[in-house]
Design an enzyme around this catalytic site. Structure first.
Site, mmCIF file in Angstrom:
data_model
loop_
_atom_site.group_PDB
_atom_site.id
_atom_site.type_symbol
_atom_site.label_atom_id
_atom_site.label_comp_id
_atom_site.label_asym_id
_atom_site.label_seq_id
_atom_site.Cartn_x
_atom_site.Cartn_y
_atom_site.Cartn_z
ATOM 1 N N GLY A 1 9.624 18.641 22.787
ATOM 2 C CA GLY A 1 10.116 18.210 21.484
ATOM 3 C C GLY A 1 9.016 17.710 20.569
ATOM 4 N N THR A 2 8.094 16.928 21.105
ATOM 5 C CA THR A 2 7.037 16.335 20.279
ATOM 6 C C THR A 2 6.194 17.410 19.605
ATOM 7 O OG1 THR A 2 6.979 14.410 21.712
ATOM 8 C CG2 THR A 2 5.043 14.776 20.329
ATOM 9 N N ASN B 1 18.172 8.863 19.465
ATOM 10 C CA ASN B 1 17.960 8.733 20.914
ATOM 11 C C ASN B 1 18.201 7.322 21.437
ATOM 12 O OD1 ASN B 1 15.458 8.746 19.203
ATOM 13 N ND2 ASN B 1 14.617 7.767 21.032
ATOM 14 N N GLN C 1 18.054 15.365 21.132
ATOM 15 C CA GLN C 1 19.123 14.716 21.906
ATOM 16 C C GLN C 1 20.453 15.474 21.878
ATOM 17 O OE1 GLN C 1 18.985 12.250 24.062
ATOM 18 N NE2 GLN C 1 16.879 11.621 23.692
ATOM 19 N N CYS D 1 12.822 -7.703 18.622
ATOM 20 C CA CYS D 1 11.668 -8.549 18.337
ATOM 21 C C CYS D 1 10.378 -7.751 18.304
ATOM 22 C CB CYS D 1 11.566 -9.692 19.328
ATOM 23 S SG CYS D 1 10.846 -9.230 20.880
ATOM 24 N N HIS E 1 13.566 19.011 29.183
ATOM 25 C CA HIS E 1 13.867 17.980 30.194
ATOM 26 C C HIS E 1 15.029 17.071 29.809
ATOM 27 C CE1 HIS E 1 11.613 14.387 28.378
ATOM 28 N NE2 HIS E 1 11.366 15.362 27.537
ATOM 29 N N THR F 1 -2.402 30.670 26.906
ATOM 30 C CA THR F 1 -1.537 31.342 27.883
ATOM 31 C C THR F 1 -0.235 30.562 28.038
ATOM 32 O OG1 THR F 1 -3.466 32.213 29.008
ATOM 33 C CG2 THR F 1 -1.423 32.166 30.283
HETATM 34 C C1 PLP Z 1 14.938 12.320 19.386
HETATM 35 C C2 PLP Z 1 13.721 12.707 20.164
HETATM 36 N N1 PLP Z 1 12.763 13.435 19.570
HETATM 37 C C3 PLP Z 1 11.651 13.823 20.225
HETATM 38 C C4 PLP Z 1 11.458 13.495 21.550
HETATM 39 C C5 PLP Z 1 10.217 13.969 22.247
HETATM 40 O O1 PLP Z 1 10.535 15.035 23.115
HETATM 41 P P1 PLP Z 1 9.521 15.470 24.292
HETATM 42 O O2 PLP Z 1 9.590 14.386 25.319
HETATM 43 O O3 PLP Z 1 10.103 16.764 24.803
HETATM 44 O O4 PLP Z 1 8.187 15.634 23.715
HETATM 45 C C6 PLP Z 1 12.423 12.735 22.211
HETATM 46 C C7 PLP Z 1 12.211 12.306 23.605
HETATM 47 O O5 PLP Z 1 12.402 11.177 23.964
HETATM 48 C C8 PLP Z 1 13.597 12.336 21.505
HETATM 49 O O6 PLP Z 1 14.535 11.619 22.083
#
Ligand code: PLP
Length: 380
Positions: A70-71, A150, A178, A329, A200, A236
């Site tokens: 995702g990142t 999330n 999510q 906090c 994952h 690759t």
């Molecule tokens: C809303 C959201 N975006 C992005 C990510 C990042 O995904 P990844 O862990 O596959 O890089 C997460 C993971 O916690 C997430 O919950």
């Protein structure tokens, strides 16, 4: 008993996904860019996976790019979206995952864009009038609003947001990490330009995922190198991960409604028993609203207690229960949750995110409630 209630962080892999991946570790080890038969059979597996993902999402295979999760997919959509389309203004929310928020903050710091944040209320609901005002004064912006949060589970109306974005000629990216594999996405009707997935989060392998970018909004590459992923991502391919994420999505779609029913039952049981047994319990955001939050996420705000204050996650862990925390906090050892801060959550209350999957059971819910009752017995 050991209980895993941290499925929004990551999920256990489905055995059938592991089985699908094994041949690509053992027998099919060719480089997919090689033109000989060892390479070709692996190339075929990648393209079959792409076709499968595209079919499930009602997209074209040419619109699906495999990534490391995702990142990377978020970074690619945002940075390359801004660069390719000459975008000068970005709009997002203070509730986004850091994969989006930090990427856009960094882009603003480098002077690539001006960044505006849409207002949210103390339930985490987005002010659509404010979004429209921002779009009106900044047409051709990039808009990034997550499908579901999330931490607190709020589901945003990305259909309405996308329609608004289209009206002002914006590039609309939604972080769907999510919701992918838990809700059906029809990309023919959903007005988004880019969405993302991390395998994952739906019982696939870590380090796998993909990015969808609509044909008409094509972007330039994020990683330069070879011609892999239609020249979009050199290097690759992670063949094992690609086969795994596609299989995981296929399985998720096969039984989506029965999985949903099962997990919803668990979440509702958890809420009912908390309400019955923990006086003063509350919920962050729309978390306890079954229609407007993820069925997989429940973010509980516990009343202040001397025994548990700042120790609740640790106390749960001692009892074999894995969940995630986030306090409002921002001082002390933990940085705190930017999402809870955006809601204006009170720092003296302990917030815990319990997140469920189809592998969880009612016995696990009951066990966790029993332990919470014990931990809060002093104030009950
Ligand atoms: C809303 C959201 N975006 C992005 C990510 C990042 O995904 P990844 O862990 O596959 O890089 C997460 C993971 O916690 C997430 O919950």
């Amino acid at each position: 008993m050991r209980v895993y209630f941290d499925n929004a962080a990551t999920t256990a892999m489905d055995e059938r996904v592991i089985e699908a991946m094994i041949p690509y570790m053992r027998e099919h080890y060719g480089n997919p860019s090689s033109v000989h038969s060892h390479g070709r059979e692996v190339r075929t597996a990648i393209e079959r996976s792409r076709k499968k993902v595209a079919e499930l999402l009602n997209a074209s295979p040419a619109e699906i790019f495999f990534t490391s999760g995702g990142t990377e997919a978020d970074n690619t959509a945002l940075i390359c979206g801004i660069q390719t389309h000459g975008i000068q203004h970005a709009i997002t929310t203070p509730m986004e995952h850091h994969a989006v928020l930090h990427t856009l903050e960094e882009s603003a710091k480098k002077g690539m864009v001006k960044l505006s944040l849409v207002e949210v209320n103390n339930q985490g609901e987005i002010n659509l009038d404010h979004l429209e005002d921002l779009l009106k004064s900044n047409p051709r912006s990039l808009v990034s609003v997550m499908h579901a949060n999330n931490e607190i589970g709020n589901i945003n109306d990305i259909h309405a947001i996308g329609t608004l974005a289209q009206e002002y000629d914006a590039f609309f990216h939604s972080d769907t990490v999510q919701t992918m594999g838990h809700y059906a996405h029809d990309l023919k009707t959903l007005p988004v330009d880019a969405i993302v997935a991390g395998g994952h989060k739906f019982h696939g392998p870590k380090g796998s995922g993909f990015l969808f970018v609509r044909k008409e909004k094509k972007i330039t590459p994020f990683i330069y190198g070879g011609a892999q992923e239609r020249n979009m991502r050199g290097g690759t391919e992670n063949v094992i991960g690609i086969v795994g994420v596609a299989k995981a999505l296929e399985l998720a779609y096969e039984d989506m409604s029965s999985h949903r029913k099962h997990v919803e039952t668990l979440k509702q049981r958890f809420i009912d028993q908390l309400n019955e047994n923990i006086p003063g319990v509350a919920y962050n955001g729309l978390s306890a609203d079954m229609d407007r939050s993820l069925y997989t996420v429940l973010n509980v705000s516990f009343p202040p207690s001397e025994e548990n204050s700042g120790m609740l996650l640790f106390n749960l862990d001692l009892n074999g229960i894995s969940a995630s925390g986030g306090s409002a906090c921002s001082s002390g050892a933990t940085v705190g949750s930017h999402v809870l801060r955006a809601l204006g959550a009170k720092a003296e209350r302990d917030s815990v995110r319990f997140s469920f999957s189809r592998f969880n059971t009612t016995e696990e819910v009951d066990y966790t409630i029993t332990k919470l009752k014990e931990l809060y017995s002093v104030i009950a």
